[in-house]
Design an enzyme around this catalytic site. Structure first.
Site, PDB file in Angstrom:
ATOM      1  N   ARG A 150       0.845  -1.193   0.000  1.00 25.22           N
ATOM      2  CA  ARG A 150       0.000   0.000   0.000  1.00 25.22           C
ATOM      3  C   ARG A 150       0.880   1.241   0.000  1.00 25.22           C
ATOM      4  O   ARG A 150       2.011   1.222   0.486  1.00 25.22           O
ATOM      5  CB  ARG A 150      -0.902   0.014   1.236  1.00 25.22           C
ATOM      6  CG  ARG A 150      -2.097  -0.944   1.147  1.00 25.22           C
ATOM      7  CD  ARG A 150      -3.003  -0.831   2.364  1.00 25.22           C
ATOM      8  NE  ARG A 150      -2.349  -1.306   3.560  1.00 25.22           N
ATOM      9  CZ  ARG A 150      -1.772  -0.556   4.483  1.00 25.22           C
ATOM     10  NH1 ARG A 150      -1.797   0.770   4.372  1.00 25.22           N
ATOM     11  NH2 ARG A 150      -1.192  -1.084   5.536  1.00 25.22           N
ATOM     12  N   CYS A 210       0.450  -7.558  11.835  1.00 24.27           N
ATOM     13  CA  CYS A 210       0.656  -7.704  13.281  1.00 24.27           C
ATOM     14  C   CYS A 210      -0.134  -8.867  13.862  1.00 24.27           C
ATOM     15  O   CYS A 210      -0.394  -8.904  15.073  1.00 24.27           O
ATOM     16  CB  CYS A 210       0.337  -6.401  13.993  1.00 24.27           C
ATOM     17  SG  CYS A 210       1.548  -5.115  13.624  1.00 24.27           S
ATOM     18  N   ARG A 250       1.857 -12.188  -0.662  1.00 18.00           N
ATOM     19  CA  ARG A 250       0.501 -12.498  -0.193  1.00 18.00           C
ATOM     20  C   ARG A 250      -0.073 -13.740  -0.855  1.00 18.00           C
ATOM     21  O   ARG A 250       0.291 -14.090  -1.972  1.00 18.00           O
ATOM     22  CB  ARG A 250      -0.427 -11.320  -0.528  1.00 18.00           C
ATOM     23  CG  ARG A 250      -0.054 -10.009   0.141  1.00 18.00           C
ATOM     24  CD  ARG A 250      -0.719  -9.867   1.486  1.00 18.00           C
ATOM     25  NE  ARG A 250      -0.153  -8.793   2.288  1.00 18.00           N
ATOM     26  CZ  ARG A 250      -0.673  -8.390   3.447  1.00 18.00           C
ATOM     27  NH1 ARG A 250      -1.767  -8.942   3.916  1.00 18.00           N
ATOM     28  NH2 ARG A 250      -0.104  -7.444   4.151  1.00 18.00           N
ATOM     29  N   HIS A 262     -10.779  -2.412  11.272  1.00 14.92           N
ATOM     30  CA  HIS A 262      -9.692  -3.281  10.786  1.00 14.92           C
ATOM     31  C   HIS A 262      -9.498  -4.420  11.786  1.00 14.92           C
ATOM     32  O   HIS A 262      -8.528  -4.450  12.536  1.00 14.92           O
ATOM     33  CB  HIS A 262      -8.416  -2.428  10.663  1.00 14.92           C
ATOM     34  CG  HIS A 262      -7.291  -3.089   9.929  1.00 14.92           C
ATOM     35  ND1 HIS A 262      -5.976  -2.705  10.093  1.00 14.92           N
ATOM     36  CD2 HIS A 262      -7.266  -4.087   9.026  1.00 14.92           C
ATOM     37  CE1 HIS A 262      -5.197  -3.447   9.313  1.00 14.92           C
ATOM     38  NE2 HIS A 262      -5.951  -4.292   8.666  1.00 14.92           N
ATOM     39  N   SER A 277      -1.555  -3.638  10.269  1.00 16.62           N
ATOM     40  CA  SER A 277      -1.154  -4.530   9.186  1.00 16.62           C
ATOM     41  C   SER A 277       0.089  -5.323   9.572  1.00 16.62           C
ATOM     42  O   SER A 277       1.023  -4.773  10.159  1.00 16.62           O
ATOM     43  CB  SER A 277      -0.867  -3.712   7.930  1.00 16.62           C
ATOM     44  OG  SER A 277      -2.018  -2.985   7.584  1.00 16.62           O
ATOM     45  N   TYR A 286      -1.581  -3.431  -7.000  1.00 14.47           N
ATOM     46  CA  TYR A 286      -1.324  -4.232  -5.812  1.00 14.47           C
ATOM     47  C   TYR A 286      -2.394  -4.141  -4.732  1.00 14.47           C
ATOM     48  O   TYR A 286      -2.788  -3.043  -4.338  1.00 14.47           O
ATOM     49  CB  TYR A 286       0.027  -3.833  -5.192  1.00 14.47           C
ATOM     50  CG  TYR A 286       0.439  -4.822  -4.148  1.00 14.47           C
ATOM     51  CD1 TYR A 286       1.092  -5.987  -4.518  1.00 14.47           C
ATOM     52  CD2 TYR A 286       0.104  -4.631  -2.826  1.00 14.47           C
ATOM     53  CE1 TYR A 286       1.421  -6.930  -3.570  1.00 14.47           C
ATOM     54  CE2 TYR A 286       0.434  -5.571  -1.868  1.00 14.47           C
ATOM     55  CZ  TYR A 286       1.096  -6.722  -2.247  1.00 14.47           C
ATOM     56  OH  TYR A 286       1.406  -7.665  -1.317  1.00 14.47           O
ATOM     57  N   LYS A 319      -9.691  -2.267   1.486  1.00 10.37           N
ATOM     58  CA  LYS A 319      -9.418  -1.133   2.368  1.00 10.37           C
ATOM     59  C   LYS A 319     -10.161   0.131   1.915  1.00 10.37           C
ATOM     60  O   LYS A 319     -10.671   0.895   2.725  1.00 10.37           O
ATOM     61  CB  LYS A 319      -7.917  -0.886   2.474  1.00 10.37           C
ATOM     62  CG  LYS A 319      -7.147  -2.072   3.081  1.00 10.37           C
ATOM     63  CD  LYS A 319      -7.704  -2.425   4.411  1.00 10.37           C
ATOM     64  CE  LYS A 319      -7.231  -3.647   5.136  1.00 10.37           C
ATOM     65  NZ  LYS A 319      -5.913  -4.134   5.125  1.00 10.37           N
ATOM     66  N   ASP A 360      -9.621  -9.768   8.688  1.00  5.44           N
ATOM     67  CA  ASP A 360      -9.057  -8.435   8.425  1.00  5.44           C
ATOM     68  C   ASP A 360     -10.029  -7.279   8.687  1.00  5.44           C
ATOM     69  O   ASP A 360      -9.611  -6.227   9.126  1.00  5.44           O
ATOM     70  CB  ASP A 360      -8.554  -8.368   6.980  1.00  5.44           C
ATOM     71  CG  ASP A 360      -7.585  -7.218   6.723  1.00  5.44           C
ATOM     72  OD1 ASP A 360      -6.605  -7.098   7.488  1.00  5.44           O
ATOM     73  OD2 ASP A 360      -7.805  -6.437   5.787  1.00  5.44           O
TER      74      ASP A 360
HETATM   75  P1  GTP Z   1      -2.395  -7.855   7.315  1.00  4.22           P
HETATM   76  O1  GTP Z   1      -2.906  -8.854   6.362  1.00  4.22           O
HETATM   77  O2  GTP Z   1      -1.282  -7.014   6.755  1.00  4.22           O
HETATM   78  O3  GTP Z   1      -3.456  -7.001   7.908  1.00  4.22           O
HETATM   79  O4  GTP Z   1      -1.610  -8.657   8.506  1.00  4.22           O
HETATM   80  P2  GTP Z   1      -2.173  -9.486   9.766  1.00  4.22           P
HETATM   81  O5  GTP Z   1      -2.471  -8.550  10.891  1.00  4.22           O
HETATM   82  O6  GTP Z   1      -3.237 -10.412   9.352  1.00  4.22           O
HETATM   83  O7  GTP Z   1      -0.860 -10.293  10.224  1.00  4.22           O
HETATM   84  P3  GTP Z   1      -0.500 -11.844  10.029  1.00  4.22           P
HETATM   85  O8  GTP Z   1      -1.342 -12.738  10.852  1.00  4.22           O
HETATM   86  O9  GTP Z   1      -0.404 -12.140   8.589  1.00  4.22           O
HETATM   87  O10 GTP Z   1       0.955 -11.849  10.656  1.00  4.22           O
HETATM   88  C1  GTP Z   1       1.992 -10.982  10.212  1.00  4.22           C
HETATM   89  C2  GTP Z   1       3.341 -11.514  10.620  1.00  4.22           C
HETATM   90  O11 GTP Z   1       3.420 -11.613  12.030  1.00  4.22           O
HETATM   91  C3  GTP Z   1       3.622 -12.897  10.060  1.00  4.22           C
HETATM   92  O12 GTP Z   1       4.956 -12.962   9.621  1.00  4.22           O
HETATM   93  C4  GTP Z   1       3.395 -13.807  11.248  1.00  4.22           C
HETATM   94  O13 GTP Z   1       4.185 -14.970  11.184  1.00  4.22           O
HETATM   95  C5  GTP Z   1       3.785 -12.923  12.435  1.00  4.22           C
HETATM   96  N1  GTP Z   1       3.004 -13.276  13.653  1.00  4.22           N
HETATM   97  C6  GTP Z   1       1.666 -13.472  13.734  1.00  4.22           C
HETATM   98  N2  GTP Z   1       1.293 -13.826  14.989  1.00  4.22           N
HETATM   99  C7  GTP Z   1       2.430 -13.821  15.728  1.00  4.22           C
HETATM  100  C8  GTP Z   1       2.700 -14.092  17.113  1.00  4.22           C
HETATM  101  O14 GTP Z   1       1.829 -14.418  17.911  1.00  4.22           O
HETATM  102  N3  GTP Z   1       4.006 -13.977  17.511  1.00  4.22           N
HETATM  103  C9  GTP Z   1       5.003 -13.627  16.650  1.00  4.22           C
HETATM  104  N4  GTP Z   1       6.245 -13.543  17.128  1.00  4.22           N
HETATM  105  N5  GTP Z   1       4.792 -13.374  15.329  1.00  4.22           N
HETATM  106  C10 GTP Z   1       3.514 -13.462  14.874  1.00  4.22           C
HETATM  107  C1  SPV Z   2      -3.100  -4.584   5.160  1.00  2.00           C
HETATM  108  O1  SPV Z   2      -2.105  -3.955   4.766  1.00  2.00           O
HETATM  109  O2  SPV Z   2      -3.671  -4.332   6.254  1.00  2.00           O
HETATM  110  C2  SPV Z   2      -3.630  -5.698   4.348  1.00  2.00           C
HETATM  111  C3  SPV Z   2      -3.114  -5.868   2.979  1.00  2.00           C
HETATM  112  O3  SPV Z   2      -4.519  -6.398   4.804  1.00  2.00           O
HETATM  113  S1  SPV Z   2      -3.840  -4.760   1.846  1.00  2.00           S
HETATM  114  O4  SPV Z   2      -4.979  -5.414   1.235  1.00  2.00           O
HETATM  115  O5  SPV Z   2      -2.825  -4.450   0.829  1.00  2.00           O
HETATM  116  O6  SPV Z   2      -4.284  -3.567   2.537  1.00  2.00           O
HETATM  117 MN    MN Z   3      -5.026  -5.819   6.986  1.00  2.00          MN
END
Ligand code: GTP
Ligand code: SPV
Ligand code: MN
Length: 579
Positions: free
Chosen positions: A70, A251, A364, A227, A249, A198, A207, A276
């Site tokens: 983004r 996290c 992704r 979110h 994002s 993207y 979003k 999400d």
């Molecule tokens: P967006 O799709 O961008 O909104 O991300 P998200 O909030 O869905 O995050 P996602 O679950 O994809 O995790 C992002 C990164 O954090 C990944 O590399 C995970 O492996 C890592 N991660 C997720 N949960 C944990 C956790 O409990 N501990 C640690 N250390 N890393 C984590």
């Molecule tokens: C985020 O960045 O929070 C995502 C990926 O979930 S995107 O769809 O690119 O916003």
């Molecule tokens: Mn997201």
């Protein structure tokens, strides 16, 4: 004409005469149509076929290397008054924003097909759902929108009934970052996005619509667009309660939403309602109800491994579009964290060299929610699910404890407004810098945060049984950079304390910032965490928090008179208690 909705027919005609496509295709959302798009993209190499024997229905898309995340600095909220967008947004006057983008859209679809994508965010038959139509010249966007939303004929029928929809105009343009803009016109329910193919820049239902435009609409209609992931947590007695959680994002939302319980916590189960975005509505019974407006997951690939997120790992073995991962010599997708095999080419298609990762950190997967083992038909329930707890969180190496609970809804709004987190690869720019990210909505709120917090406070007044509010941090580290908390499946231990607290169970310690688990109240039997780490994870550093609360006060100052007074009062009260 392909629709009885005159507004839609007129808009498509007007866009076509401006962008001059060779063809117009109205998407019906069928399997056949999807197949045709895949074949088209295989032919022009927008997609590469992965090993179909072991990865059936899986394809790889390599986006332009300058177009992998983004772009918050090119994203604008275009309200007539700048103050309505707030200090949290980039603002441009609507006339100027239209002029700038209309110039770039002129003739931009020559020789290309214009796709009309009618989509519905949320179950087709839910009163809480909202529709949109995306016009795009990118078949990749169409294929992704088919996975991510309820797209096609059924959505078009609903649009014809409602006679209302969000207009999203998108073109990849020439991918020149200097001619890239993501414009939102909340009062016109319109989005114009050009110059990026993207994710969140281009899949306009996500979003742009479901957060930025929807948050603006929600304010006037009395609901919240957030979110947040939504999960159902089934305890060993079989009872299911629902939690919504907002983390910035990258996290941990997708991972938490698909959590696989550790072996010691026998009898627990997690159902994924969303990963999400959540749309939240006060119900007649005084509780808060949530629907997931999406139908699929656009998830972070790196780190997806059998021991961290087995459900996701298995879910993406078929019928998945991968964007910007590496490939092995035998043409399997590869990313950091995938145990088997090794990469031959990186995400740009170059031979592996040096230390650079095979998969882009923001690579992704796009996959239907139905492929998840934790899929629940409640995802399609028009009423949504009742929320027991709202959890805010951020990625904080220091300070923020593993978990704490807000005293009440107003304090919960302060806790949400105070979220700060390290920046990640989900957005272009520097990674690892702590910034304020209230409610994990910094990049996504379609209006002034001060008004948004006010709307949260008002929403609370309409709930006789509001959810309890918590804050978590899975990302605390020691000086050497080691994570103090094992995370992933082990996060269930924290969720179970949270659910107990929602019913006044589980012991807690009263601290100035809220309630933390009493010694032993959080079940760590069998968890790989030492007593010393546990103490550090739950410790409240008063001096550090005094500084934090002061900084929150300074941040609030930037919202001036519009800041709800009660947030200032609560912040001052906590500051006083921290001595
Ligand atoms: P967006 O799709 O961008 O909104 O991300 P998200 O909030 O869905 O995050 P996602 O679950 O994809 O995790 C992002 C990164 O954090 C990944 O590399 C995970 O492996 C890592 N991660 C997720 N949960 C944990 C956790 O409990 N501990 C640690 N250390 N890393 C984590
Ligand atoms: C985020 O960045 O929070 C995502 C990926 O979930 S995107 O769809 O690119 O916003
Ligand atoms: Mn997201």
């Amino acid at each position: 004409m392909n629709t009885s909705c005159q507004t839609l027919a007129d808009w498509v005609e007007q866009v076509a005469s401006h962008t001059r496509p060779e063809k117009i295709h109205w998407c019906d959302g069928s399997e056949n149509e999807y197949r045709g798009l895949i074949d088209l993209m295989l032919a022009d190499e927008t997609l590469l076929e992965l090993d179909q024997r072991n990865w059936p229905g899986c394809y790889l898309h390599r986006s332009d290397p300058s177009d992998v995340a983004r772009v918050e600095h090119l994203t604008f909220i275009c309200t007539p008054e700048e103050a309505d967008a707030g200090p949290n947004n980039n603002w441009m006057a609507p006339e100027e924003a239209h002029r700038k983008t209309d110039e770039l859209f002129a003739g931009c679809m020559q020789g290309r097909t214009l796709y009309v994508i009618p989509y519905c965010m949320g179950p087709i038959d839910s009163p809480y759902s909202r529709c949109g139509v995306e016009i795009t010249d990118s078949p990749y966007v169409v294929a992704n929108m088919r996975i991510m939303t309820r797209m096609g004929t059924a959505a078009l029928r609903r649009i014809e009934q409602d006679d209302s929809f969000v207009k999203g105009l998108h073109s990849t343009g020439d991918l020149d970052p200097d001619k890239r803009f993501i414009m939102h016109f909340p009062e016109e329910l319109t989005i114009k996005s050009i110059g990026s193919g993207y994710g969140g820049n281009a899949l306009l239902g996500k979003k742009c619509h479901a957060l930025r435009i929807a948050s603006y609409q929600a304010r006037y209609e009395g609901w919240l667009a957030e979110h947040m992931l939504i999960l159902g947590l089934q305890d060993p007695t079989g009872r299911i309660r629902y939690i919504a959680a907002a983390f910035p994002s990258q996290c941990g939302k997708t991972n938490l939403a698909m959590l696989v319980p550790p072996a010691e916590l026998d009898g627990w189960r997690v159902w994924t309602v969303g990963d999400d975005i959540a749309w939240l509505h006060p119900g007649d019974d005084g509780r808060l109800y949530a629907i997931n407006p999406e139908a699929g997951f656009f998830g972070v690939v790196p780190g997806t491994a059998p021991d961290t997120n087995l459900n996701a790992y298995e879910m993406i073995r078929r019928d998945t579009i991968f964007t910007n991962v590496g490939v092995t010599a035998d043409n399997e997708p590869w990313w950091e964290g995938r145990a088997e095999n090794k990469p031959a080419l990186d995400w740009k298609g170059q031979p592996m060299s040096g230390d650079s990762p095979a998969a882009h950190p923001n690579s992704r997967f796009t996959v239907s929610a139905r492929q998840n083992k934790g899929y629940t038909p409640l995802m399609d329930d028009p009423r949504g699910v009742p929320i027991s707890a709202i959890v805010f969180g951020g990625r904080r190496r220091e300070l923020a404890p593993l978990v704490y609970q807000a005293r009440d809804w107003e304090h919960g709004v302060l806790v949400g407004a105070s979220v700060a987190s390290e920046t990640t690869a989900a957005a272009a720019g520097q990674v690892g810098v702590v910034r304020r990210d209230p409610m994990a909505m910094k990049p996504f709120c379609g209006y002034n945060f001060a008004d948004y917090w006010g709307h949260w406070l008002e929403t609370g007044k309409r709930l006789s049984s509001p959810p309890e509010v918590f804050h978590v941090n899975w990302f605390r580290r020691d000086e050497s950079g080691r994570f103090l908390w094992p995370g992933f499946g082990e996060n269930l231990r924290v969720l179970s304390w949270i659910l107990d607290r929602c019913e006044n169970g589980a012991d807690a310690v009263d601290t100035p910032i809220g309630m933390t688990p009493a010694a032993g109240a959080l079940n760590t039997d069998g968890a790989d965490v030492s007593a010393a780490d546990m103490e550090a994870l739950l410790h409240i550093d008063r001096a550090g928090w005094r500084q934090e609360m002061q900084q929150i006060g300074e941040y609030f100052d930037t919202y001036g008179e519009r800041l709800p007074a009660v947030l200032r009062q609560r912040q001052q009260k906590i500051l006083g208690e921290l001595g």
